[in-house]
Design an enzyme around this catalytic site. Sequence first.
Site, PDB file in Angstrom:
ATOM      1  N   ASN A  11       6.792   4.208   8.424  1.00 29.88           N
ATOM      2  CA  ASN A  11       5.781   5.031   8.049  1.00 29.88           C
ATOM      3  C   ASN A  11       4.539   4.305   7.462  1.00 29.88           C
ATOM      4  O   ASN A  11       4.545   4.259   6.234  1.00 29.88           O
ATOM      5  CB  ASN A  11       6.002   6.144   7.431  1.00 29.88           C
ATOM      6  CG  ASN A  11       4.544   7.063   7.191  1.00 29.88           C
ATOM      7  OD1 ASN A  11       3.801   7.097   7.778  1.00 29.88           O
ATOM      8  ND2 ASN A  11       4.788   8.065   6.266  1.00 29.88           N
ATOM      9  N   TRP A  12       3.735   3.789   8.336  1.00 33.47           N
ATOM     10  CA  TRP A  12       2.744   2.627   7.612  1.00 33.47           C
ATOM     11  C   TRP A  12       1.525   3.435   6.880  1.00 33.47           C
ATOM     12  O   TRP A  12       0.717   2.894   6.196  1.00 33.47           O
ATOM     13  CB  TRP A  12       2.241   1.875   8.617  1.00 33.47           C
ATOM     14  CG  TRP A  12       3.059   0.914   9.110  1.00 33.47           C
ATOM     15  CD1 TRP A  12       4.335   0.559   8.556  1.00 33.47           C
ATOM     16  CD2 TRP A  12       2.748  -0.186  10.246  1.00 33.47           C
ATOM     17  NE1 TRP A  12       4.548  -0.579   9.082  1.00 33.47           N
ATOM     18  CE2 TRP A  12       4.000  -1.073  10.315  1.00 33.47           C
ATOM     19  CE3 TRP A  12       1.623  -0.411  11.065  1.00 33.47           C
ATOM     20  CZ2 TRP A  12       3.810  -1.998  11.053  1.00 33.47           C
ATOM     21  CZ3 TRP A  12       1.570  -1.377  12.110  1.00 33.47           C
ATOM     22  CH2 TRP A  12       2.950  -2.306  12.131  1.00 33.47           C
ATOM     23  N   LYS A  13       1.638   4.664   6.909  1.00 35.88           N
ATOM     24  CA  LYS A  13       0.310   5.585   6.503  1.00 35.88           C
ATOM     25  C   LYS A  13      -1.063   4.746   6.591  1.00 35.88           C
ATOM     26  O   LYS A  13      -1.036   4.320   7.639  1.00 35.88           O
ATOM     27  CB  LYS A  13       0.728   5.701   4.682  1.00 35.88           C
ATOM     28  CG  LYS A  13       2.223   6.029   4.505  1.00 35.88           C
ATOM     29  CD  LYS A  13       2.466   6.649   3.245  1.00 35.88           C
ATOM     30  CE  LYS A  13       3.826   6.863   3.228  1.00 35.88           C
ATOM     31  NZ  LYS A  13       4.309   7.483   1.670  1.00 35.88           N
ATOM     32  N   HIS A 101       4.600  15.776   7.227  1.00 36.68           N
ATOM     33  CA  HIS A 101       4.653  15.077   6.342  1.00 36.68           C
ATOM     34  C   HIS A 101       4.137  15.483   4.777  1.00 36.68           C
ATOM     35  O   HIS A 101       3.081  16.029   5.114  1.00 36.68           O
ATOM     36  CB  HIS A 101       3.942  13.421   6.476  1.00 36.68           C
ATOM     37  CG  HIS A 101       4.515  12.431   5.668  1.00 36.68           C
ATOM     38  ND1 HIS A 101       3.852  12.433   4.179  1.00 36.68           N
ATOM     39  CD2 HIS A 101       5.431  11.429   5.560  1.00 36.68           C
ATOM     40  CE1 HIS A 101       4.522  11.423   3.517  1.00 36.68           C
ATOM     41  NE2 HIS A 101       5.370  10.858   4.220  1.00 36.68           N
ATOM     42  N   GLU A 103       2.679  14.366   2.530  1.00 43.17           N
ATOM     43  CA  GLU A 103       1.165  13.992   2.335  1.00 43.17           C
ATOM     44  C   GLU A 103       0.095  14.906   3.105  1.00 43.17           C
ATOM     45  O   GLU A 103      -0.932  15.263   2.604  1.00 43.17           O
ATOM     46  CB  GLU A 103       0.923  12.620   2.404  1.00 43.17           C
ATOM     47  CG  GLU A 103       1.553  11.685   1.323  1.00 43.17           C
ATOM     48  CD  GLU A 103       1.985  10.182   1.471  1.00 43.17           C
ATOM     49  OE1 GLU A 103       1.625   9.822   2.738  1.00 43.17           O
ATOM     50  OE2 GLU A 103       2.709   9.704   0.994  1.00 43.17           O
ATOM     51  N   GLU A 173      12.429  14.477   2.755  1.00 44.23           N
ATOM     52  CA  GLU A 173      11.955  13.556   1.964  1.00 44.23           C
ATOM     53  C   GLU A 173      11.490  14.185   0.672  1.00 44.23           C
ATOM     54  O   GLU A 173      10.438  15.004   0.501  1.00 44.23           O
ATOM     55  CB  GLU A 173      10.596  13.024   2.472  1.00 44.23           C
ATOM     56  CG  GLU A 173      10.724  12.298   3.649  1.00 44.23           C
ATOM     57  CD  GLU A 173       9.522  11.404   3.961  1.00 44.23           C
ATOM     58  OE1 GLU A 173       9.759  10.269   4.035  1.00 44.23           O
ATOM     59  OE2 GLU A 173       8.478  11.696   4.012  1.00 44.23           O
ATOM     60  N   GLY A 179       6.888   6.922  -2.770  1.00 49.57           N
ATOM     61  CA  GLY A 179       6.179   5.858  -3.224  1.00 49.57           C
ATOM     62  C   GLY A 179       6.390   5.706  -4.798  1.00 49.57           C
ATOM     63  O   GLY A 179       5.488   5.309  -5.398  1.00 49.57           O
ATOM     64  N   SER A 219      11.308   6.162  -1.068  1.00 55.18           N
ATOM     65  CA  SER A 219      11.407   4.933  -1.906  1.00 55.18           C
ATOM     66  C   SER A 219      12.876   4.253  -1.146  1.00 55.18           C
ATOM     67  O   SER A 219      13.728   3.849  -2.008  1.00 55.18           O
ATOM     68  CB  SER A 219      11.575   5.207  -3.255  1.00 55.18           C
ATOM     69  OG  SER A 219      10.424   5.585  -3.877  1.00 55.18           O
ATOM     70  N   GLY A 240       8.310   4.196   3.873  1.00 54.00           N
ATOM     71  CA  GLY A 240       6.790   3.864   3.783  1.00 54.00           C
ATOM     72  C   GLY A 240       6.688   2.685   3.335  1.00 54.00           C
ATOM     73  O   GLY A 240       6.698   1.702   4.048  1.00 54.00           O
ATOM     74  N   GLY A 241       6.593   2.601   1.983  1.00 54.19           N
ATOM     75  CA  GLY A 241       6.167   1.206   1.532  1.00 54.19           C
ATOM     76  C   GLY A 241       6.921  -0.118   1.818  1.00 54.19           C
ATOM     77  O   GLY A 241       6.213  -0.906   2.140  1.00 54.19           O
TER      78      GLY A 241
END
Length: 258
Positions: A11-13, A101, A103, A173, A179, A219, A240-241
């Site tokens: 997930n590159w956001k 998600h 966010e 999640e 993150g 994470s 993600g990251g």
Amino acid sequence: MATRIPLISGNWKMHHNHFEALATVQKLSYLLGDDRNGRVEVSIHAPFTDLRSLQTSIEQDDMDISLGAQHCHWEDKGAFTGEVSPAMLAKLNVRYVIAGHSERREVFGETDEWVNNKVLAILRHGMTPILCCGETLDEREGDRTEDKVAGQVRAGLAGVSPEQVGALVLAYEPIWAIGTGRTATADDAQATCALVRGTVAEVAGAEAAAAVRVQYGGSVKPANAAELMGQPDIDGALVGGASLDADDFAKIVRGIDA
Ligand code: PGA
């Protein structure tokens, strides 16, 4: 017992323009090679502006990577400034779409009802939703994880047939792990993913629960991925990251400890 092929999703956001996206996916494809033999599936969830470029590259080079999106509206078209419809994503051969998600829920106010509308719309267009759920730190410390997570799963799956439920993907999640560098322990992640699967059994039956794939996210890194994904109720990861870097993401996919 159903065989569940793990799905590892990047997930590159709001990262990587279309040039960076192309370079990252090409490098990832090179690093992963062609010898995965169906042992693990990989999807990349890029920003909307990248999707057409990625589609062309993935299809031309016959990459073993599925195109994913991070969000969509539930209507096919209409006066919804700034939104993208599931029909538009389907036209780009998008395979997986993240719905709900944290966010989107926390920053953009998405409700359980909207998330459910999206799950139904994504399915209607022949794509697979990755339905997200997870608790805040307050909820965890207040012993409300179970209520929150099971409630999101029930609400998100309303009106979805048991066959469709079995084919979709859920992502647990914990919000406090996204993150932050904090990861749920493998035991805690397993326990909540088992709760997610148990909730699926309640709403859609044992067969759907045995077939549905449950990802863990928050994470996930090369150093912890193998242990998390080794748990019986964890069928992959939403990353993600660490998915922004092709080397790290490839290590996660290959289950190689850094
Ligand atoms: P993270 O993000 O891996 O950077 O914690 C996960 C996600 O939000 O999907």
